[in-house]
Enzyme design. Structure first.
Site, mmCIF file in Angstrom:
data_model
loop_
_atom_site.group_PDB
_atom_site.id
_atom_site.type_symbol
_atom_site.label_atom_id
_atom_site.label_comp_id
_atom_site.label_asym_id
_atom_site.label_seq_id
_atom_site.Cartn_x
_atom_site.Cartn_y
_atom_site.Cartn_z
ATOM 1 N N ILE A 107 1.676 5.202 1.771
ATOM 2 C CA ILE A 107 1.510 3.796 1.455
ATOM 3 C C ILE A 107 1.075 3.012 2.554
ATOM 4 O O ILE A 107 1.613 3.009 3.628
ATOM 5 C CB ILE A 107 2.779 3.123 0.703
ATOM 6 C CG1 ILE A 107 3.188 4.097 -0.344
ATOM 7 C CG2 ILE A 107 2.439 1.590 0.208
ATOM 8 C CD1 ILE A 107 4.879 3.746 -0.826
ATOM 9 N N HIS A 130 -2.287 2.801 12.629
ATOM 10 C CA HIS A 130 -2.208 2.083 11.176
ATOM 11 C C HIS A 130 -0.980 2.465 10.388
ATOM 12 O O HIS A 130 -0.761 3.774 10.108
ATOM 13 C CB HIS A 130 -3.514 2.668 10.645
ATOM 14 C CG HIS A 130 -3.818 1.889 9.190
ATOM 15 N ND1 HIS A 130 -5.146 1.292 8.967
ATOM 16 C CD2 HIS A 130 -2.986 1.207 8.233
ATOM 17 C CE1 HIS A 130 -5.006 0.687 7.887
ATOM 18 N NE2 HIS A 130 -3.762 0.569 7.470
ATOM 19 N N VAL A 131 -0.030 1.619 10.320
ATOM 20 C CA VAL A 131 1.322 1.835 9.728
ATOM 21 C C VAL A 131 1.125 2.479 8.481
ATOM 22 O O VAL A 131 0.055 1.996 7.703
ATOM 23 C CB VAL A 131 1.933 0.599 9.815
ATOM 24 C CG1 VAL A 131 1.385 -0.550 8.820
ATOM 25 C CG2 VAL A 131 3.597 0.862 9.350
ATOM 26 N N HIS A 132 1.868 3.452 8.001
ATOM 27 C CA HIS A 132 1.872 3.955 6.705
ATOM 28 C C HIS A 132 3.433 4.585 6.342
ATOM 29 O O HIS A 132 3.948 4.931 7.243
ATOM 30 C CB HIS A 132 0.901 5.175 6.700
ATOM 31 C CG HIS A 132 0.898 6.033 7.528
ATOM 32 N ND1 HIS A 132 0.488 5.828 8.809
ATOM 33 C CD2 HIS A 132 1.518 7.377 7.525
ATOM 34 C CE1 HIS A 132 0.637 6.883 9.715
ATOM 35 N NE2 HIS A 132 1.216 7.965 8.756
ATOM 36 N N GLN A 133 3.868 4.221 5.086
ATOM 37 C CA GLN A 133 5.088 4.786 4.784
ATOM 38 C C GLN A 133 4.803 6.290 3.880
ATOM 39 O O GLN A 133 3.765 6.300 3.238
ATOM 40 C CB GLN A 133 5.714 3.731 3.799
ATOM 41 C CG GLN A 133 7.114 4.290 3.386
ATOM 42 C CD GLN A 133 7.929 3.259 2.589
ATOM 43 O OE1 GLN A 133 7.559 2.107 2.308
ATOM 44 N NE2 GLN A 133 9.310 3.727 2.299
#
Length: 183
Positions: A81, A138-141
């Site tokens: 995400i 780039h943050v992502h879960q």
């Protein structure tokens, strides 16, 4: 995927079957990782929303975040995400982005339970390169579906994961069934 038997290659004296996964070299060699910390064409998470969903493996597009299949999944249905905005971690995200990321994670869990019949999940994010983030800028879960007995000797001994389904097939199933059904 191919399994080579020792009798096919007599130079292999130990008698073990070999599971060849040359496609993993793309990940090991750093293919598709950004060349710098900048947004735009160098960042795969900035580039993906500009491509067709099928090509980018996007499962769902939200208002401030989107859901995409991991190119190098731990298990079938391994989702990421990502906010559309290029930010490095939770502290740089807006409250709206954080809230939508959480809602999308919950919807991902509901969808994966229904479509993939998984038994549990690993959810998390790696903030920064030293924490294991492959795309640290780039943050992502991660939302990783888990099944009883899904771990075996391959990841532990062989640093290999056998995946029984093509990414395009997984994307099609999850996109078609995204968010349907009871929570």
């Amino acid at each position: 995927m191919s399994v080579t038997r020792p009798e096919q290659h007599p130079r292999v004296p130990d008698g073990y079957d070999r599971l060849w996964t040359p496609h993993r070299m793309a990940y090991i060699d750093g293919e598709n990782k950004p060349v710098d910390d900048g947004a735009g064409p160098g960042c795969p998470f900035c580039r993906a929303p500009g491509e067709p969903d099928e090509q980018a493996l996007i499962v769902h597009r939200g208002q401030s975040c989107y859901v995409v299949l991991n190119l190098y999944p731990y298990n079938p249905g391994h989702l990421l995400i990502c906010p559309y905005r290029h930010v490095p971690d939770l502290t740089e995200m807006t409250a709206v982005e954080r809230a939508e990321m959480t809602e999308l994670a919950a919807t991902a869990m509901v969808t994966l339970r229904r479509i993939k019949d998984c038994d549990g999940f690993n959810l998390g994010m790696n903030a920064g390169p030293v924490a294991g983030a492959g795309v640290a800028a780039h943050v992502h879960q991660h939302v990783v579906p888990r099944w009883a007995g899904d771990a075996n000797f391959l990841p532990i001994v062989g640093q290999t994961k056998a995946l029984p389904e093509l990414l395009g097939d997984t994307r099609e199933q999850l996109a078609a069934g995204w968010g349907d059904g009871p929570r």
